[in-house]
Design an enzyme around this catalytic site. Structure first.
Site, PDB file in Angstrom:
ATOM      1  N   GLY A   1     -54.032 -48.634 -21.064  1.00 25.37           N
ATOM      2  CA  GLY A   1     -53.545 -49.992 -20.864  1.00 25.37           C
ATOM      3  C   GLY A   1     -54.176 -50.952 -21.851  1.00 25.37           C
TER       4      GLY A   1
ATOM      5  N   GLU B   1     -44.089 -42.431 -21.151  1.00 21.19           N
ATOM      6  CA  GLU B   1     -43.250 -42.534 -22.333  1.00 21.19           C
ATOM      7  C   GLU B   1     -41.874 -41.933 -22.076  1.00 21.19           C
ATOM      8  OE1 GLU B   1     -44.449 -43.815 -25.251  1.00 21.19           O
ATOM      9  OE2 GLU B   1     -46.469 -44.093 -24.453  1.00 21.19           O
TER      10      GLU B   1
ATOM     11  N   GLU C   1     -64.145 -45.211 -29.865  1.00 17.96           N
ATOM     12  CA  GLU C   1     -64.368 -45.225 -28.410  1.00 17.96           C
ATOM     13  C   GLU C   1     -63.047 -45.264 -27.639  1.00 17.96           C
ATOM     14  OE1 GLU C   1     -67.710 -45.350 -26.539  1.00 17.96           O
ATOM     15  OE2 GLU C   1     -66.071 -44.486 -25.399  1.00 17.96           O
TER      16      GLU C   1
ATOM     17  N   ASP D   1     -51.983 -34.618 -24.793  1.00 18.16           N
ATOM     18  CA  ASP D   1     -52.843 -35.799 -24.956  1.00 18.16           C
ATOM     19  C   ASP D   1     -54.244 -35.532 -24.387  1.00 18.16           C
ATOM     20  OD1 ASP D   1     -53.211 -38.860 -25.288  1.00 18.16           O
ATOM     21  OD2 ASP D   1     -53.687 -38.507 -23.176  1.00 18.16           O
TER      22      ASP D   1
ATOM     23  N   GLY E   1     -52.888 -53.317 -29.930  1.00 17.84           N
ATOM     24  CA  GLY E   1     -53.122 -54.295 -30.991  1.00 17.84           C
ATOM     25  C   GLY E   1     -53.072 -55.722 -30.465  1.00 17.84           C
ATOM     26  N   THR E   2     -52.031 -56.023 -29.680  1.00 17.57           N
ATOM     27  CA  THR E   2     -51.959 -57.376 -29.140  1.00 17.57           C
ATOM     28  C   THR E   2     -53.097 -57.594 -28.135  1.00 17.57           C
ATOM     29  OG1 THR E   2     -50.332 -56.645 -27.516  1.00 17.57           O
ATOM     30  CG2 THR E   2     -49.491 -57.657 -29.519  1.00 17.57           C
TER      31      THR E   2
ATOM     32  N   VAL F   1     -53.935 -52.858 -37.900  1.00 22.51           N
ATOM     33  CA  VAL F   1     -52.693 -52.197 -38.300  1.00 22.51           C
ATOM     34  C   VAL F   1     -52.088 -51.543 -37.068  1.00 22.51           C
ATOM     35  CG1 VAL F   1     -51.627 -50.535 -39.843  1.00 22.51           C
ATOM     36  CG2 VAL F   1     -53.651 -51.809 -40.586  1.00 22.51           C
TER      37      VAL F   1
ATOM     38  N   LYS G   1     -58.050 -35.263 -26.393  1.00 25.93           N
ATOM     39  CA  LYS G   1     -59.280 -35.940 -25.964  1.00 25.93           C
ATOM     40  C   LYS G   1     -60.381 -34.932 -25.652  1.00 25.93           C
ATOM     41  CE  LYS G   1     -56.533 -39.742 -24.051  1.00 25.93           C
ATOM     42  NZ  LYS G   1     -55.789 -40.158 -22.836  1.00 25.93           N
TER      43      LYS G   1
ATOM     44  N   ARG H   1     -42.291 -57.325 -38.189  1.00 28.01           N
ATOM     45  CA  ARG H   1     -43.034 -58.577 -38.259  1.00 28.01           C
ATOM     46  C   ARG H   1     -42.562 -59.596 -37.221  1.00 28.01           C
ATOM     47  NH1 ARG H   1     -44.339 -61.977 -43.798  1.00 28.01           N
ATOM     48  NH2 ARG H   1     -45.598 -63.598 -42.810  1.00 28.01           N
TER      49      ARG H   1
END
Lengths: 425, 425
Positions: free
Chosen positions: A300, A188, A127, A199, A12-13, A6, A203, A44
């Site tokens: 990355g 960003e 992780e 950020d 994701g790619t 998701v 962490k 999509r």
């Protein structure tokens, strides 16, 4: 093992590419093939450079929590609340394993999510949430598990480290380098999560929980960023034998948990001084193992996908357990340490009027607060008549630094807010 | 979880101390207490500084494999064969989990032991066998598991690194520093396992198997040590911008597995150049994660005990699987790569007669072999009339270096065997 992804952004790619490229090797290592069965994302039709037509498109991501043909859900949406949290809760509540790279969500809701995972005895793995491809979650949760850990600290935000080391190398100022980093896609459009330390603080709060066996307490992190670091600071620090890095530090102290993200001066010979560009690095100090150092690419597509798939392999192997190294009810609740007690050397940079009595005023304020001065550097006047005055203190309690600054707060001699940076080690 | 410790040297007593010191924390992290139930060692009465009277003394270590009140056996005897191997086989054959720090045994018999573990579905764990307290077994087996790894390399022997960095700092020669290290207890009375690279080769063969999914092939490691490294080499290397380290390198090449332990020149800015004293460090290059770097204390009571107990915690948590990351039958059998094909820059040091024609002879031999010279340093004559001649080559195939040396082998001009060291990366 059938996976639903998701969120189909960079990570994701990357996961799809990795599972394609290393398919056979991963099947050998995991003991069974790992395949993407279904995907969902906001859009999509966007061209992502990978073929997603071969996967089921889930119109409603929430259905993935319930589908019998999905063994694990990977959440890569991001955001501490909203859809990511709703999905994570649904997946875990349905007794399905969850892998996430979402540090914001874990920093805010990690313990409640871990409780859901505990109730069903299923994995919640993350992780990729800290330090990208570096297996530092595993390093603390398992590798250093025999140790009482006194501190964990490191460079946790690649964007800030890229900006600082570029400023260092090229002698340029923050805003200029930030703009370029945004154009290159390294930062960003809204840089505040990175540049203001949020950020890294997400962490850090996760690492602290794992290292110390304490509840995640993101609200107790003192957070500073790098916007106030100037090219002049980097130059002066270098002249003194230091580099400037945004470092997250967590310490398990007698009076409580100390957690801070701040720009600090790192001695040249310290391992963190050699961490360049978008690399991340983490150090942990254990009572038997001594100092452990991990570094690598902290962000990355490739490194983050590597960490996500490592989690999937652990799940496929059936090698997992309590997300935060012990049952949630075993995690200690500790108060916030009094950061004023922090002892160390401090770098102070003042921008002052070029007139008599300025140094005297600052020196007097430090004397009154009991701050002992190690060195002072004053450079000739700027083009605008301002003078840069750098003071490095001997070991001092931070509360004395605050007293000094309070005393100087109203002074006409100061042109800008003083910049204060702790000196590491 | 009831543990039997076999072998009560430095590491064994370290494990007892650690379990005493961090008892409560370990119980929280492991989900249950971990306690030593029985011990065995050669000498029962020796004063070890820890109370062992509270444990069962096993007169025959082999009985521990069969005892119902023992859940895990920890083998800390050492040695590739003999009692350690007999114990390991008995324990695993009896279906009991085994933890070992024994790299020699794993390098020689790791796969057959892993098969025994597989047959009973029980753990064989060995984090302490490589790089002491650094969780590099876990880092490769799990952390980097999603990656095809092209190379794994690092500083794997703390004694050699201590000797080399002491030689470097103090400008002293190998034999002198070794003698001192032996007196201080940093080196064994018989230094060959360390100084001749055998210990590092044991460890490298284990790392290579984990990194590449290949069978352990210790016999295929090309092994060199540090005895031929002189103070002069260290000085010349420094003048050229390098430090000398004993590095184990494993690469998964098209024609086979390349494994070598050798003294190499490391560029000053390379992470391995900063690894000082008895520290260890390992780098792995993955096709998605990029470069991962781990460092820490590679030997000694505390760090090694930390790794042993980390394994025990994994077992207590029921988080374990195939010892070499996949089923033994899945591990590929690869031929040994032709090391003559290795391309790189090379450092050659000759000790030659101080007379005309010497340089001409060496240069002609290199020309005939097709070796291109990058730089030559010749220092004035030694007290004994010998001249030190250092040649650094451009990228060259190692077979050409061998041809050069073969051609020079009979030369009267050479006073000593030439010293050859590859230049890293």
């Amino acid at each position: 093992m059938r996976v639903a992804l998701v969120g189909l952004g960079t990570v994701g790619t990357g996961v799809i590419r990795l599972l394609d490229a290393n398919r056979e090797l991963i099947a050998r290592r995991a003991g069974r093939p790992i395949e993407v069965r279904a995907v969902n994302a906001r859009d999509r039709s966007r061209d992502r450079g990978v073929d997603i037509a071969r996967f089921d498109w889930a119109d409603d991501m929430m259905e993935l929590a319930r589908r019998d043909d999905i063994d694990v859900v990977v959440e890569l949406i991001g955001g501490s609340d909203g859809p990511a949290l709703a999905l994570a809760r649904a997946v875990l509540s349905a007794g399905k394993p969850l892998v996430t790279a979402n540090k914001a969500m874990l920093a805010h809701h990690g313990l409640s999510l871990a409780k859901l995972a505990e109730q069903s005895g299923i994995p919640l793995k993350y992780e990729a949430a800290v330090a990208g491809g570096i297996p530092v979650i595993k390093g603390l949760r398992e590798g250093a598990a025999a140790n009482e850990i006194s501190s964990v600290y490191g460079i946790l935000n690649g964007t800030c480290n890229y900006i600082l080391t570029t400023m260092e190398r090229e002698g340029r100022d923050f805003n200029e380098v930030l703009k370029e980093a945004q154009e290159l896609g390294y930062a960003e459009a809204d840089p505040s999560f990175d540049a203001d330390g949020i950020d890294a603080a997400h962490k850090l709060s996760i690492l602290a929980s794992l290292a110390f066996g304490t509840q995640i307490d993101f609200g107790a992190v003192d957070i500073g960023g790098i916007r106030s670091v100037s090219a002049a600071d980097i130059r002066e620090a270098a002249a003194l034998g230091y580099r400037i890095r945004l470092v997250g530090v967590a310490e398990n102290r007698a009076d409580g948990l100390f957690q801070r993200v701040h720009a600090v001066l790192v001695p040249m010979h310290h391992p963190l001084a050699s961490v360049e560009g978008s690399l991340n690095a983490v150090l942990a100090e254990g009572n038997f193992v001594g100092s452990l150092f991990f570094s690598g690419r902290g962000a990355g597509e490739g490194p983050t996908a590597s960490a996500v798939v490592a989690d999937l392999i652990d799940i496929a192997r059936d090698e997992y357990g309590d997300p935060f190294a012990m049952q949630v009810e075993q995690l200690a609740k500790r108060p916030k340490a009094n950061s004023g007690d922090t002892i160390g050397r401090v770098y102070l940079r003042f921008l002052v009027q070029d007139k008599p009595g300025v140094l005297a005023e600052i020196a007097a304020a430090m004397r009154d607060a009991g701050v002992s001065i190690e060195s002072v550097i004053q450079r000739g006047a700027h083009e605008d008549g301002a003078v840069l005055l750098v003071v490095v203190t001997h070991d001092t309690a931070e509360r004395a630094i605050r007293e000094t600054l309070d005393q100087l707060a109203g002074s006409d001699n100061l042109i800008a807010e003083p910049v204060v940076m702790p000196i590491l080690g």
